[in-house]
Design an enzyme around this catalytic site. Sequence first.
Site, PDB file in Angstrom:
ATOM      1  N   LYS A   1      14.362  29.601  -5.858  1.00  0.00           N
ATOM      2  CA  LYS A   1      15.278  29.302  -4.488  1.00  0.00           C
ATOM      3  C   LYS A   1      16.721  29.393  -4.451  1.00  0.00           C
ATOM      4  O   LYS A   1      17.295  30.227  -3.479  1.00  0.00           O
ATOM      5  CB  LYS A   1      15.084  27.932  -3.874  1.00  0.00           C
TER       6      LYS A   1
ATOM      7  N   ARG B   1      12.458  17.823   0.823  1.00  0.00           N
ATOM      8  CA  ARG B   1      11.489  17.772  -0.228  1.00  0.00           C
ATOM      9  C   ARG B   1      10.412  16.775   0.108  1.00  0.00           C
ATOM     10  O   ARG B   1       9.466  16.543  -0.739  1.00  0.00           O
ATOM     11  CB  ARG B   1      12.260  17.243  -1.487  1.00  0.00           C
TER      12      ARG B   1
ATOM     13  N   ARG C   1      15.849  28.779 -18.721  1.00  0.00           N
ATOM     14  CA  ARG C   1      17.084  29.095 -17.750  1.00  0.00           C
ATOM     15  C   ARG C   1      18.440  28.254 -18.345  1.00  0.00           C
ATOM     16  O   ARG C   1      18.222  27.299 -19.018  1.00  0.00           O
ATOM     17  CB  ARG C   1      16.965  28.151 -16.361  1.00  0.00           C
TER      18      ARG C   1
ATOM     19  N   ARG D   1      20.182  22.631 -18.514  1.00  0.00           N
ATOM     20  CA  ARG D   1      20.084  21.432 -17.575  1.00  0.00           C
ATOM     21  C   ARG D   1      19.107  20.693 -18.335  1.00  0.00           C
ATOM     22  O   ARG D   1      18.093  21.030 -18.814  1.00  0.00           O
ATOM     23  CB  ARG D   1      19.490  21.766 -16.194  1.00  0.00           C
TER      24      ARG D   1
ATOM     25  N   ARG E   1       8.730  17.336 -13.204  1.00  0.00           N
ATOM     26  CA  ARG E   1       9.356  17.611 -11.806  1.00  0.00           C
ATOM     27  C   ARG E   1       8.110  18.669 -10.949  1.00  0.00           C
ATOM     28  O   ARG E   1       7.903  18.552  -9.923  1.00  0.00           O
ATOM     29  CB  ARG E   1      10.334  18.872 -12.052  1.00  0.00           C
TER      30      ARG E   1
HETATM   31  P1  AMP Z   1      16.967  21.330  -7.927  1.00  0.00           P
HETATM   32  O1  AMP Z   1      18.251  21.723  -8.329  1.00  0.00           O
HETATM   33  O2  AMP Z   1      16.690  21.547  -6.502  1.00  0.00           O
HETATM   34  O3  AMP Z   1      15.698  21.486  -8.768  1.00  0.00           O
HETATM   35  O4  AMP Z   1      17.169  19.708  -7.711  1.00  0.00           O
HETATM   36  C1  AMP Z   1      17.397  18.914  -8.820  1.00  0.00           C
HETATM   37  C2  AMP Z   1      17.163  17.301  -8.724  1.00  0.00           C
HETATM   38  O5  AMP Z   1      18.120  16.782  -7.757  1.00  0.00           O
HETATM   39  C3  AMP Z   1      15.653  17.092  -8.542  1.00  0.00           C
HETATM   40  O6  AMP Z   1      14.979  17.116  -9.452  1.00  0.00           O
HETATM   41  C4  AMP Z   1      15.976  15.817  -7.732  1.00  0.00           C
HETATM   42  O7  AMP Z   1      16.183  14.741  -8.825  1.00  0.00           O
HETATM   43  C5  AMP Z   1      17.320  15.911  -6.877  1.00  0.00           C
HETATM   44  N1  AMP Z   1      16.922  16.569  -5.678  1.00  0.00           N
HETATM   45  C6  AMP Z   1      17.642  17.693  -5.060  1.00  0.00           C
HETATM   46  N2  AMP Z   1      17.375  17.849  -3.964  1.00  0.00           N
HETATM   47  C7  AMP Z   1      16.481  16.962  -3.453  1.00  0.00           C
HETATM   48  C8  AMP Z   1      15.683  16.043  -2.383  1.00  0.00           C
HETATM   49  N3  AMP Z   1      15.890  16.926  -1.272  1.00  0.00           N
HETATM   50  N4  AMP Z   1      15.166  14.856  -2.379  1.00  0.00           N
HETATM   51  C9  AMP Z   1      15.044  14.243  -3.506  1.00  0.00           C
HETATM   52  N5  AMP Z   1      15.865  14.561  -4.450  1.00  0.00           N
HETATM   53  C10 AMP Z   1      16.683  15.644  -4.786  1.00  0.00           C
END
Ligand code: AMP
Length: 216
Positions: free
Chosen positions: A13, A88, A127, A160, A171
């Site tokens: 994404k 999400r 990554r 990360r 996740r």
């Molecule tokens: P990402 O970089 O999109 O994988 O997001 C990293 C982390 O941010 C996720 O594992 C969640 O802890 C938090 N996060 C990001 N977007 C959301 C969302 N829409 N709702 C809840 N937590 C989020």
Amino acid sequence: MRLILIGSPGAGKGTLAAEIEAKYPVVHISTGDIFRENVKHETPLGRKAQHYLETGQLVPDDIVIAMMEDRLIEPDCAGGFVLDGFPRTVHQAEVLEKMLERHGLHLDAVVLLDVREDIVVKRLSGRRMCRCCGAIYNVEFRPSAAGDRCEKCGGELYQRKDDEESVIRNRLKVYNQQTQPVISYYEKKKMLTRLPSPPSGHTLLEGLEQAAGIAE
Ligand code: AMP
């Protein structure tokens, strides 16, 4: 243009959203990036979110929604946006719909990046991200030409915390339980476009342009 990208962690994404932003007059909004910035700068929002990020859980809806309500009315969103990582949960999707309605805005497409789980695990564990500009690399599939530094800005590359194997599994579980229903939500509304991995020689962006009927 207003797009939502849905997909499991590691589906691509962030990479696709950055390509869209580079080509079209839209702003890329990644909730994950916003949270990581806030954690890095130890803001009140960052302190609230940190534990959830590090353990691969979702940040509670009320926190995410309040943040997005502020973000989507920023002037740079007027030309359009690509949402990467939001909504999400079904509750987030419902609130987003009401938010857009209130502002008289409509979505052009909700795009699902469909990638097999074994591929996603490989991508996530390899990554690396740049600490300075956020550029994304992969030790196996897309190494930086500058070794362990970012080839764009020279920043340090890091893994990360939530890309470590045990957190990745969590996740993916969270994605299957809480975000899969968002796919059904948009499917029922006939708004969902599935984007499979592109055949070799084609980019994800080309696939998206074709599947969602988007072009310059
Ligand atoms: P990402 O970089 O999109 O994988 O997001 C990293 C982390 O941010 C996720 O594992 C969640 O802890 C938090 N996060 C990001 N977007 C959301 C969302 N829409 N709702 C809840 N937590 C989020």
